[in-house]
Scaffold this active site. Structure first.
Site, PDB file in Angstrom:
ATOM      1  N   GLY A   1      27.631  -5.133  16.172  1.00 30.59           N
ATOM      2  CA  GLY A   1      27.596  -6.449  15.542  1.00 30.59           C
ATOM      3  C   GLY A   1      28.248  -7.553  16.355  1.00 30.59           C
ATOM      4  O   GLY A   1      28.089  -8.726  16.046  1.00 30.59           O
TER       5      GLY A   1
ATOM      6  N   CYS B   1      -0.873  -4.671  -2.229  1.00 26.81           N
ATOM      7  CA  CYS B   1      -1.597  -5.175  -1.060  1.00 26.81           C
ATOM      8  C   CYS B   1      -3.102  -5.188  -1.369  1.00 26.81           C
ATOM      9  O   CYS B   1      -3.655  -4.203  -1.858  1.00 26.81           O
ATOM     10  CB  CYS B   1      -1.313  -4.287   0.148  1.00 26.81           C
ATOM     11  SG  CYS B   1      -2.390  -4.640   1.574  1.00 26.81           S
TER      12      CYS B   1
ATOM     13  N   CYS C   1      -4.811  -2.310   1.178  1.00 30.44           N
ATOM     14  CA  CYS C   1      -4.522  -0.869   1.113  1.00 30.44           C
ATOM     15  C   CYS C   1      -3.948  -0.446  -0.237  1.00 30.44           C
ATOM     16  O   CYS C   1      -3.792   0.738  -0.505  1.00 30.44           O
ATOM     17  CB  CYS C   1      -3.563  -0.460   2.227  1.00 30.44           C
ATOM     18  SG  CYS C   1      -1.871  -1.065   1.998  1.00 30.44           S
TER      19      CYS C   1
ATOM     20  N   CYS D   1      -0.459  -6.526   3.424  1.00 33.69           N
ATOM     21  CA  CYS D   1       0.686  -6.054   4.202  1.00 33.69           C
ATOM     22  C   CYS D   1       0.856  -6.901   5.451  1.00 33.69           C
ATOM     23  O   CYS D   1      -0.112  -7.184   6.157  1.00 33.69           O
ATOM     24  CB  CYS D   1       0.473  -4.606   4.658  1.00 33.69           C
ATOM     25  SG  CYS D   1       0.510  -3.408   3.335  1.00 33.69           S
TER      26      CYS D   1
ATOM     27  N   CYS E   1      -0.557  -0.802   7.105  1.00 29.54           N
ATOM     28  CA  CYS E   1      -1.689  -1.071   6.219  1.00 29.54           C
ATOM     29  C   CYS E   1      -2.877  -0.169   6.609  1.00 29.54           C
ATOM     30  O   CYS E   1      -3.546   0.412   5.765  1.00 29.54           O
ATOM     31  CB  CYS E   1      -2.075  -2.538   6.320  1.00 29.54           C
ATOM     32  SG  CYS E   1      -3.102  -3.133   4.957  1.00 29.54           S
TER      33      CYS E   1
END
Lengths: 228, 282, 258
Positions: free
Chosen positions: B33, B242, B245, B267, B273
């Site tokens: 970080g 979606c 899909c 997606c 997808c």
């Protein structure tokens, strides 16, 4: 036992910005005040009555000598103590009634009067009861209590100031012409309040120009002479 | 296939530069970080197109790696196609659109829906690496704030969101606390992706080209999204699945289909997808 | 006997001969207001920055006791510890609200920042605190979500005070807090300050060149000149019976309005 013991106190003002002029105002002032006693400072103007009174409150400095004061935690010399300690003595031990009221413009009469007792941490109900009593006795109508004293007449302001100064039952009370701009009726009220303070055992030191008041209140006179 | 160039060093950058970047990356991995400055090079594409990500990829890629590049989840956008072609040409590596086949994935603004696995490296393109920048313009001061963990202002930002919108409205570049120590800007990924960073088996590397900063989240590191007890962190959700899909657990983009304003939610991850559709087709 | 919460001995920070702050001794007790007066360039702002840890002294000692009774050596303390103190145990009120407020953050966010800085993570509690402190400094709580840039100068200063008081600091430093304000606004702010000092039992070190402000607010005064403290005492004593030539000159220059 004396609550105030002034020993050989002297004071000279030096005016640095006027060529270092030296103005001696007090030389070897000495006196004591015991509990319940009222000593009046006496002498023609210019003999340092007011200066001496202000020194007892730490408002003016002494050049030499001692100002011994009996406090709850022992005897203290006001000439030598730290200003911080003087603040505590003002809060708990020594009260001063002056002719002038000095407060923040927007604070109400009620809060001005209550402040000294609140500062000691007193219960608000006790504070309110005492403030009500004093304001009523000093003939300040209730309609004025929420108002800031800045716009009041001289006499009203002085009565607010007296009420404020007497909120706490100080063991030592200093009075600088407390009745200067009061009418006869209010002068009588103030005289009674001072007598009551004496009766509860306060040591009182005052300056009074009013002869009647002086002879009524004074146990003794302390005569001051010109130091020059 | 692309023809491999021989006039350039492998993967475009010279070896000294790559070593310098790798040293920075090692430090970044060692202190999860923490932003590490590096001597960013001029790259043959403008800032904002992934110069930071490309330099990190160039520094870690090897001849055996398989590279996938996504932009907003899609493998077929200009930026993704260009970067993929760039490395195919300068490093001669194999490329793929299949998440599970890739060893290196360079990304802009998404984390793939398919769970990453140990050994994979995810490389983020970062526009503004400093999460405290919005409140403190001085770099000297933000570094001090990181050093002393003075992160109260991060919550001030979230507080302002709730005060204004009734909820935490920050929906991307949502700040996270890494390994319980440094607050980090996860780059402009949707907050939907934030939970995927937490305890991820893959190594996550971040490169900011313009600001010349690197940072990292090593595999299996705690990554916690900042929030309030009474306004906990939440990810976006959609009312419908979606449109292509039928997936109900992926991040959806809104697509306008025709001049009448017909909308379709699909997606954003094109590879995911495709897999879902293939699976449905049996 | 109560001990001072802040105690400085021989505190020195010299930029150039007679520039800065030289060999200052100072004690601040709980609940009292100490005023530092003097002309610009006398070293009073340097002294304030030294006392509040915004600057380190070249020489001298400085110790602070927080409300929990922990003692801190402010000369040797680490930077992280001093910043921690500044965000919790100290309040620092700047002359210009722009230096003490975040103008792009709402009033509530400004007040809440210190709480969030010490780990407050409950939005509802933080907001309740913000409302409480807004009304404490006499700002309408309905303005909690407004940006301070739309506040008047006096309100900005009030907000700055509220922002500082929210962590219950024992000691607040103020540098000319009434500086840029109209006289009537000043009076109202002074009144608020006086009330807060009493209600919350905080100690205040206030730098001002305005003797009127000093008289109304300060219990004790330090007079500074050429970097040195040349006179100290009760406020009314220093103003009514000034000893040093310079103090006499300073007091004589006060405009008499009444």
């Amino acid at each position: 036992m004396s609550l105030i013991d002034v020993r050989s106190v002297s004071k000279t003002f030096i005016l640095h910005n006027q060529g270092g002029v030296q103005l001696p105002v007090l030389r070897n002032a000495s006196f004591q005040v015991t509990a319940g006693e009222c000593v009046v400072l006496d002498g023609p103007s210019g003999t340092g009555k007011s200066t001496l009174l202000k020194m007892l409150y730490g408002n003016y400095r002494a050049d030499s000598g001692q100002i011994l004061v009996q406090t709850a935690s022992g005897i203290e010399d006001l000439v030598a103590i730290h200003p911080h300690r003087m603040l505590q003595i003002r809060r708990d031990t020594v009260g001063f009634v002056s002719q002038f009221l000095r407060v923040i413009p927007r604070v109400s009469t009620w809060d001005v009067v209550c402040e000294p007792l609140r500062r000691q941490g007193a219960d608000e109900s006790i504070v309110a009861e005492r403030a009500r009593q004093l304001l009523q006795r000093l003939n300040l109508p209730q309609s004025l209590w929420p108002l800031a004293p800045a716009t009041f007449s001289g006499g009203e302001q002085q009565r607010v100031n007296i009420a404020r100064s007497l909120m706490v039952e100080y063991p030592i009370l200093l009075l600088d012409e407390p009745t200067a701009s009061l009418d006869a009726a209010n002068r009588e009220v103030v005289a009674r309040l001072i007598e009551e303070a004496r009766q509860r055992g306060a040591a009182v030191v005052g300056i009074f120009h009013d002869d009647g008041l002086r002879s009524r209140l004074a146990d003794r006179l302390y005569a001051l002479e010109s130091a020059q | 296939m692309h023809e491999t160039l021989t006039d350039y060093n492998f993967a475009y950058l010279d070896e000294q530069t790559k070593r310098m970047i790798r040293r920075g990356l090692l430090k970044a991995v060692a202190v999860p970080g923490l932003q590490i400055p590096f001597g960013g090079r001029e790259m043959p594409l403008p800032y904002g197109w992934g110069t930071g990500g490309i330099q990190v990829t160039a520094a870690v890629i090897g001849p055996d790696d398989v590279l996938k590049v996504i932009d907003q989840g899609a493998d077929d956008t200009t930026n993704a196609v260009s970067i993929r072609a760039f490395f195919a040409k300068t490093a001669g590596v194999a490329t793929t659109e299949v998440t599970t086949e890739a060893t290196l994935i360079q990304t802009r603004h998404r984390i793939p829906e398919t769970a990453l696995t140990s050994g994979q490296i995810l490389i983020y393109q970062v526009p503004i690496p400093e999460p405290l920048r919005f409140i403190e313009p001085r770099e000297t001061e933000t570094r001090k704030m990181h050093a002393l963990s003075e992160y109260g202002v991060m919550h001030v930002k979230l507080y302002e969101d709730i005060a204004q919108f009734g909820q935490i409205a920050t929906s991307y570049a949502y700040p996270v606390l890494v390994n319980g120590r440094y607050v980090m800007d996860p780059s402009p990924i949707p907050k939907f992706d934030n939970p995927k960073m937490h305890q991820n088996p893959a190594l996550q590397l971040f490169g900011a080209g313009r600001e010349k900063r690197l940072y990292a989240v090593p595999p299996y590191t705690d990554v916690v999204s900042l929030d309030f007890e009474d306004h906990p962190f939440e990810v976006q959700s959609w009312d419908s699945p979606c449109g292509l899909c039928g997936s109900t657990d992926s991040f959806l983009d809104e697509v306008v289909m025709d001049d009448a304003g017909t909308r379709l939610f699909i997606c954003s991850d094109t590879d995911y997808c495709r897999i879902q559709r293939e699976r449905a087709d049996g | 006997m109560v001990e001072p919460i802040l105690s400085a001995r021989g505190l020195t920070r010299e930029y150039a001969p007679e520039q800065g702050c030289l060999e200052v001794d100072l004690d601040v007790w709980p609940g009292e207001v100490v005023g530092i007066v003097g002309e610009s360039g006398s070293g009073k702002s340097t002294l304030l920055r030294l006392l509040s840890g915004q600057e380190r002294p070249d020489a001298g000692t400085l110790s602070f006791t927080d409300r929990a009774g922990r003692q801190h050596d402010l000369v040797r303390v680490s930077e992280s510890a001093i910043r921690q103190l500044q965000r919790t145990a100290f309040g620092i009120v700047h002359q210009n609200p722009r230096d003490g407020l975040r103008l792009r953050i709402s009033a509530g966010g400004n007040i809440g920042e210190r709480l969030m800085g010490v780990g407050a993570r409950h939005y509802g509690d933080i907001r309740a605190q913000a409302v409480h402190w807004l009304s404490h400094v006499e700002i309408d709580p309905a303005r909690i979500d407004d940006l301070p840039r739309y506040f008047s100068g006096g309100m900005q200063q009030r907000l700055q005070i509220a922002r500082n008081l929210v962590t219950n600091p024992g000691l607040v430093f103020m540098d000319e807090p009434t500086g840029g304000l109209d006289v009537s606004v000043q009076a109202r702010l002074l009144d608020t300050l006086k009330r807060l000092v009493h209600d919350l039992g905080i100690s205040v070190v206030i730098v001002t060149h305005d003797m009127g402000v000093a008289r109304l607010l300060a219990d004790r005064l330090l007079v500074m000149r050429f970097g040195r403290v040349i006179e100290t005492g009760l406020t009314d004593q220093v103003l009514d019976d000034p000893q040093a030539a310079y103090t006499q000159q300073l007091v004589a220059s006060i405009l008499q309005v009444s």
